[in-house]
Design a protein around this motif. Structure first.
Motif, PDB file in Angstrom:
ATOM      1  N   LEU B  33       0.841  -1.199   0.000  1.00 49.61           N
ATOM      2  CA  LEU B  33       0.000   0.000   0.000  1.00 49.61           C
ATOM      3  C   LEU B  33       0.876   1.250   0.000  1.00 49.61           C
ATOM      4  CD1 LEU B  33      -2.908   1.302   0.403  1.00 49.61           C
ATOM      5  CD2 LEU B  33      -2.298   1.417   2.821  1.00 49.61           C
ATOM      6  N   GLY B  34       0.692   2.079  -1.002  1.00 50.99           N
ATOM      7  CA  GLY B  34       1.382   3.366  -1.053  1.00 50.99           C
ATOM      8  C   GLY B  34       0.429   4.453  -0.578  1.00 50.99           C
ATOM      9  N   ILE B  35       0.880   5.289   0.349  1.00 50.38           N
ATOM     10  CA  ILE B  35       0.038   6.390   0.830  1.00 50.38           C
ATOM     11  C   ILE B  35       0.581   7.676   0.221  1.00 50.38           C
ATOM     12  CG2 ILE B  35      -0.847   7.600   2.861  1.00 50.38           C
ATOM     13  CD1 ILE B  35      -0.308   5.058   4.493  1.00 50.38           C
ATOM     14  N   ILE B  36      -0.227   8.325  -0.594  1.00 52.07           N
ATOM     15  CA  ILE B  36       0.254   9.539  -1.249  1.00 52.07           C
ATOM     16  C   ILE B  36      -0.662  10.729  -0.957  1.00 52.07           C
ATOM     17  CG2 ILE B  36       1.506   8.324  -3.075  1.00 52.07           C
ATOM     18  CD1 ILE B  36      -0.786   8.864  -4.977  1.00 52.07           C
ATOM     19  N   GLY B  37      -0.088  11.905  -1.091  1.00 51.10           N
ATOM     20  CA  GLY B  37      -0.838  13.130  -0.809  1.00 51.10           C
ATOM     21  C   GLY B  37       0.150  14.270  -0.638  1.00 51.10           C
ATOM     22  N   SER B  38      -0.366  15.492  -0.661  1.00 51.40           N
ATOM     23  CA  SER B  38       0.538  16.641  -0.558  1.00 51.40           C
ATOM     24  C   SER B  38       1.080  16.766   0.874  1.00 51.40           C
ATOM     25  CB  SER B  38      -0.212  17.920  -0.949  1.00 51.40           C
ATOM     26  OG  SER B  38      -1.393  18.005  -0.186  1.00 51.40           O
ATOM     27  N   ASN B  39       2.073  17.656   1.048  1.00 54.11           N
ATOM     28  CA  ASN B  39       2.643  17.868   2.380  1.00 54.11           C
ATOM     29  C   ASN B  39       1.558  18.318   3.355  1.00 54.11           C
ATOM     30  OD1 ASN B  39       5.222  17.163   1.766  1.00 54.11           O
ATOM     31  ND2 ASN B  39       5.899  19.264   1.327  1.00 54.11           N
ATOM     32  N   LEU B 158       5.504  -4.362   7.322  1.00 58.92           N
ATOM     33  CA  LEU B 158       6.589  -3.376   7.353  1.00 58.92           C
ATOM     34  C   LEU B 158       6.000  -2.007   7.004  1.00 58.92           C
ATOM     35  CD1 LEU B 158       9.712  -2.948   7.517  1.00 58.92           C
ATOM     36  CD2 LEU B 158       9.806  -3.416   5.081  1.00 58.92           C
ATOM     37  N   ILE B 159       6.175  -1.040   7.908  1.00 60.13           N
ATOM     38  CA  ILE B 159       5.643   0.305   7.686  1.00 60.13           C
ATOM     39  C   ILE B 159       6.817   1.255   7.478  1.00 60.13           C
ATOM     40  CG2 ILE B 159       4.292   2.196   8.690  1.00 60.13           C
ATOM     41  CD1 ILE B 159       2.594   0.136  10.123  1.00 60.13           C
ATOM     42  N   LEU B 160       6.809   1.974   6.374  1.00 60.32           N
ATOM     43  CA  LEU B 160       7.925   2.876   6.067  1.00 60.32           C
ATOM     44  C   LEU B 160       7.392   4.292   5.856  1.00 60.32           C
ATOM     45  CD1 LEU B 160       8.216   0.098   3.954  1.00 60.32           C
ATOM     46  CD2 LEU B 160      10.561   0.858   4.236  1.00 60.32           C
ATOM     47  N   ASP B 161       7.941   5.240   6.622  1.00 63.73           N
ATOM     48  CA  ASP B 161       7.515   6.636   6.499  1.00 63.73           C
ATOM     49  C   ASP B 161       8.617   7.434   5.813  1.00 63.73           C
ATOM     50  OD1 ASP B 161       6.131   8.985   6.748  1.00 63.73           O
ATOM     51  OD2 ASP B 161       6.430   9.211   8.900  1.00 63.73           O
ATOM     52  N   GLU B 162       8.395   7.749   4.549  1.00 62.24           N
ATOM     53  CA  GLU B 162       9.366   8.504   3.747  1.00 62.24           C
ATOM     54  C   GLU B 162      10.786   7.936   3.878  1.00 62.24           C
ATOM     55  OE1 GLU B 162       8.625  11.818   2.313  1.00 62.24           O
ATOM     56  OE2 GLU B 162       6.692  12.284   3.213  1.00 62.24           O
ATOM     57  N   ILE B 190       3.410  -1.052   3.944  1.00 56.63           N
ATOM     58  CA  ILE B 190       2.646   0.207   3.935  1.00 56.63           C
ATOM     59  C   ILE B 190       3.676   1.318   3.923  1.00 56.63           C
ATOM     60  CG2 ILE B 190       1.051   1.675   5.242  1.00 56.63           C
ATOM     61  CD1 ILE B 190      -0.150  -0.881   6.433  1.00 56.63           C
ATOM     62  N   MET B 191       3.575   2.210   2.948  1.00 57.59           N
ATOM     63  CA  MET B 191       4.666   3.174   2.791  1.00 57.59           C
ATOM     64  C   MET B 191       4.172   4.547   2.335  1.00 57.59           C
ATOM     65  SD  MET B 191       7.921   2.588   0.303  1.00 57.59           S
ATOM     66  CE  MET B 191       8.854   3.965  -0.353  1.00 57.59           C
ATOM     67  N   THR B 192       4.757   5.591   2.902  1.00 61.43           N
ATOM     68  CA  THR B 192       4.524   6.946   2.387  1.00 61.43           C
ATOM     69  C   THR B 192       5.826   7.393   1.725  1.00 61.43           C
ATOM     70  OG1 THR B 192       5.414   8.158   4.277  1.00 61.43           O
ATOM     71  CG2 THR B 192       3.109   7.500   4.411  1.00 61.43           C
ATOM     72  N   ASN B 193       5.736   8.293   0.787  1.00 61.71           N
ATOM     73  CA  ASN B 193       6.957   8.810   0.169  1.00 61.71           C
ATOM     74  C   ASN B 193       6.679  10.154  -0.486  1.00 61.71           C
ATOM     75  OD1 ASN B 193       9.647   8.551  -0.218  1.00 61.71           O
ATOM     76  ND2 ASN B 193       9.540   7.181  -1.968  1.00 61.71           N
TER      77      ASN B 193
END
Lengths: 271, 241
Positions: B33-39, B158-162, B190-193
């Motif tokens: 799962l990719g979590i995307i969105g503006s700052n 595995l959760i990755l934050d940026e 699960i990851m944000t970037n």
């Protein structure tokens, strides 16, 4: 010179003082390492200045000054924790406020000491001759407790010192371990203040660690090296001060700073 | 497929500022799962909520079937540590990775601990760097060590934050390949970037944060890039069947 040393160390109090110094030189860098890595070195100063207020309170109330030092030192780290919560984005303020309070309280309380006024001075810079058997036993007991607790929680202390957020997510009791670390710092400072001196102890927390960081090859190796450095500084400082009739604590600190400078120069050349 | 993470009607405010509004989605075992969105859209807040680092009152987060408020979630976590890392810290890669063990033995590491260490270092391609000081390595190598630390706990999520912040472009590519490889081995990711195109390429599901704290879950092959951009900009809504 050798004759002087043999004669001096034939005295019971000198042997006890050396043994206590050797134990203090284990606990100071052991606690100094996580404190330095967490960039909280100022806590040592705050606790030691508050310990002096405890000495003054002890002398006024007729309680053993070392017990007074332990009590005030522990209260100081509790105060630091409270101030850190109030000023969470400026946590360095906490140590400075508590240190200032400690100095202020020492200055005020010292005016009420009617007997044993020289004790305050001996706690500031450390004293070997003034140490009683009870204080040596108390210092040894506290030191052994610090070594045992540090060993039992060494993995948790490393994990939290390196990355508090990851440690929290891994389920480690971060708040409790941080509190324990503060408590151990307070006890170390108070236990060492009699021999090394309250104004000198924070240097024994930091300088051996700083020297070890220059050549350490791992965290464990750096901790071991910092204990070795602390032992070298203290034992050599103790002998040199005995022979040259200098204050032991000041000599220990100056030897430490000299070794640190030499290591920094050598490391600079290697680069 | 088994749902490993369920988020139901989750809303969250910082003081009086709403960050998440009625967010619902689920993640199945083996998903990326990719979590995307503006700052400031709420990505990192959502991660913190899933990890149990922030308290919430409205909605529900179930990880492995348990409420994250009552039971500490067993997850591997990788942060932007490289960007804020104290490079003077005298710890070896080996020491850092071993610190990720959930219940280390008191006196010395067991043979099983050492086997897992070797396995995790090999998995992230850092076997030969085990005894190196982590502060002396490149950003990419440091992040590989942190991924190994997250894996050694044995969690299946595995959760990755940026995780690619502060890492050079070449290393970003190899880190993303490593994360995809870990996902292919069965670990749910699960990851944000901040680098949205890279994440969109690697993930198979996307949670797209629109304006006002709303978020939509889409399968990557369900929408075109243009439709995803519209969703991202809050110009359309996606409806599941």
């Amino acid at each position: 010179m050798i004759d002087t040393l043999i004669e001096m160390f034939s005295y019971d109090f000198m042997q006890k003082a050396l043994l206590t110094l050797i134990i203090i030189s284990v606990i100071a860098p052991l606690i100094g390492m996580p404190i330095v890595m967490k960039r909280l070195s100022a806590i040592g100063d705050a606790a030691s200045h508050s310990a002096l207020a405890g000495v003054a309170a002890g002398l006024i109330l007729g309680v053993n000054p070392v017990l007074g030092a332990v009590t005030f030192s522990v209260l100081a780290v509790l105060g630091i924790e409270a101030f850190r919560k109030a000023f969470s984005k400026y946590s360095e303020i906490a140590a400075v406020v508590v240190m200032s309070a400690g100095i202020g309280l020492t200055a005020v309380l010292s005016g009420f000491i009617t007997s044993g006024a020289s004790s305050i001075n001996s706690f500031m810079f450390g004293s070997i001759v003034a140490v009683s058997d009870f204080e040596i036993m108390l210092t040894m007991g506290l030191s052994l407790a610090v070594i045992a607790v540090s060993w039992i929680f060494h993995r948790e202390i490393f994990a939290i010192t390196f990355d508090e957020e990851a440690a929290k997510i891994a389920g480690l009791p971060v708040k409790s371990i941080n509190f324990l670390l503060m408590l151990l710092t307070a006890i170390t400072v108070a236990a060492a203040s009699r021999i090394v001196g309250a104004l000198m102890i924070s240097s024994l927390l930091v300088i051996p660690v700083a020297a070890a960081m220059l050549i350490g090859k791992s965290y464990k190796n750096t901790v071991v090296l910092s204990v070795i450095f602390a032992e070298i500084f203290s034992v050599s400082g103790f002998f040199v001060s005995t022979v040259l009739n200098l204050r032991p604590s000041g000599t220990i600190v100056l030897i430490g700073v000299a070794v640190l400078l030499i290591l920094m120069i050598c490391r600079g050349r290697d680069r | 497929m088994k749902e490993i993470l369920i988020v139901k009607n989750l809303s969250f405010k910082y003081s009086d500022v709403p960050v998440l509004r009625d967010v619902s989605f689920s993640v199945e075992k083996g998903d990326f799962l990719g979590i995307i969105g503006s700052n400031g859209a709420g990505k990192s807040t959502l991660i913190k909520l899933i990890l149990g680092l922030l308290p919430y009152k409205s909605g529900e987060i179930l990880l492995h079937g348990a409420d994250v408020r009552t039971r500490k979630p067993n997850v591997g976590y990788v942060s932007q540590k490289v960007a804020s890392f104290n490079t003077g810290f005298p710890a070896t890669v080996r020491e850092v990775v071993l610190s990720g063990l959930k219940k280390p033995s008191l006196f010395r590491y067991t043979a099983e601990d050492m086997r897992r260490l070797g396995e995790c270092l090999e998995r992230v391609g850092m076997t030969e760097y085990g005894n190196k000081l982590i502060g002396r390595l490149s950003g990419g190598q440091q992040q590989r060590a942190f991924i190994a630390r997250a894996l050694i706990g044995g969690s299946d999520i595995l959760i990755l934050d940026e995780p690619t912040v502060g890492i050079d472009a070449m290393s970003v590519k190899s880190i993303m390949e490593l994360i995809s490889e870990i996902n292919r081995s069965g670990v749910t990711v699960i990851m944000t970037n901040h680098d949205t195109p890279t994440l969109v390429e690697a993930a198979d599901k996307l949670l797209i944060f629109c304006e006002h704290g709303n978020a939509e879950l889409v399968k990557k092959n369900e929408l075109s890039l243009a439709e995803m951009s519209e969703l991202y900009a809050g110009k359309r809504r996606h409806h599941h069947d």
